[in-house]
Enzyme design. Structure first.
Site, PDB file in Angstrom:
ATOM      1  N   ARG A  18      12.052  11.829   2.869  1.00 23.78           N
ATOM      2  CA  ARG A  18      12.170  10.801   3.908  1.00 23.78           C
ATOM      3  C   ARG A  18      12.487   9.412   3.352  1.00 23.78           C
ATOM      4  O   ARG A  18      12.475   8.433   4.094  1.00 23.78           O
ATOM      5  CB  ARG A  18      10.874  10.751   4.731  1.00 23.78           C
ATOM      6  N   PHE A  70       0.857  -1.186   0.000  1.00 20.26           N
ATOM      7  CA  PHE A  70       0.000   0.000   0.000  1.00 20.26           C
ATOM      8  C   PHE A  70       0.894   1.237   0.000  1.00 20.26           C
ATOM      9  O   PHE A  70       1.906   1.277   0.693  1.00 20.26           O
ATOM     10  CB  PHE A  70      -0.926  -0.007   1.223  1.00 20.26           C
ATOM     11  N   THR A 128     -10.425  10.713   7.471  1.00 22.18           N
ATOM     12  CA  THR A 128     -11.062   9.934   8.530  1.00 22.18           C
ATOM     13  C   THR A 128     -10.009   9.530   9.567  1.00 22.18           C
ATOM     14  O   THR A 128      -8.812   9.659   9.316  1.00 22.18           O
ATOM     15  CB  THR A 128     -11.713   8.658   7.947  1.00 22.18           C
ATOM     16  N   VAL A 182       1.929   5.307   5.848  1.00 20.42           N
ATOM     17  CA  VAL A 182       0.531   5.612   6.138  1.00 20.42           C
ATOM     18  C   VAL A 182       0.365   7.115   5.946  1.00 20.42           C
ATOM     19  O   VAL A 182       1.117   7.903   6.529  1.00 20.42           O
ATOM     20  CB  VAL A 182       0.151   5.202   7.584  1.00 20.42           C
ATOM     21  N   ILE A 183      -0.590   7.494   5.105  1.00 15.73           N
ATOM     22  CA  ILE A 183      -0.822   8.907   4.809  1.00 15.73           C
ATOM     23  C   ILE A 183      -2.188   9.308   5.365  1.00 15.73           C
ATOM     24  O   ILE A 183      -3.197   8.648   5.099  1.00 15.73           O
ATOM     25  CB  ILE A 183      -0.748   9.183   3.297  1.00 15.73           C
ATOM     26  N   ALA A 196       0.497  -1.486   5.937  1.00 18.29           N
ATOM     27  CA  ALA A 196       1.216  -1.281   7.192  1.00 18.29           C
ATOM     28  C   ALA A 196       0.576  -2.041   8.346  1.00 18.29           C
ATOM     29  O   ALA A 196       1.266  -2.486   9.262  1.00 18.29           O
ATOM     30  CB  ALA A 196       1.293   0.211   7.517  1.00 18.29           C
ATOM     31  N   HIS A 225      -8.954   6.707  10.232  1.00 16.75           N
ATOM     32  CA  HIS A 225      -8.312   5.455   9.821  1.00 16.75           C
ATOM     33  C   HIS A 225      -6.789   5.521   9.998  1.00 16.75           C
ATOM     34  O   HIS A 225      -6.169   4.569  10.474  1.00 16.75           O
ATOM     35  CB  HIS A 225      -8.671   5.159   8.360  1.00 16.75           C
TER      36      HIS A 225
END
Length: 137
Positions: A110, A5, A69, A64-65, A39, A71
């Site tokens: 990063r 993802f 929400t 993770v972006i 993740a 989430h």
């Protein structure tokens, strides 16, 4: 382990990690890359890899972006705590190479976090190896 993802980002993290392993003299044949869906799945994969006792350390790479929400909060938190739990329960160092970003454009500066995660994992593996050797004396 690398999350599929947000693959554009995680692929770059993986490239960075593999380059660091090569630069540190780790032979490609002793490296296993395990893709996982996201993740959230990294902790389970880390636990499975660590329990085999075939690996001196495990590197977890993901991204993770934040969205609109909550989430993001659940996934990022569970990934972090699950990876720590895998390390604590197995005694195998698990390095946290998961980017937690507010926006996708924050990823590029990063990408070196893959290499950083490798350096951390190798340092901890060396530390544990030295502790085991000292205890055996």
């Amino acid at each position: 382990m690398v999350s599929r993802f947000n693959g554009e980002v995680t692929g770059r993290l993986l490239d960075s990690a593999l380059e660091e392993l090569e630069a540190r003299g780790v032979e490609a044949g002793s490296v296993t890359v395990m893709p996982v869906p996201g993740a959230f799945e990294l902790p389970l994969a880390a636990m499975a890899l660590a329990k085999t006792r075939r690996f001196a350390c495990v590197v977890a790479l993901g991204c993770v972006i934040r969205g609109d929400t909550p989430h993001f909060d659940y996934v990022a938190s569970e990934a972090a705590s699950g990876l720590q739990l895998a390390a604590i329960e197995t005694g195998v160092p698990v390095s946290f190479g998961v980017l937690t970003l507010d926006r996708a454009d924050q990823a590029e500066p990063r990408y070196d976090k893959g290499a950083e995660a490798v350096r951390t994992a190798l340092e901890m593996a060396d530390l544990f190896s030295n502790l085991r050797a000292a205890a055996a004396r």
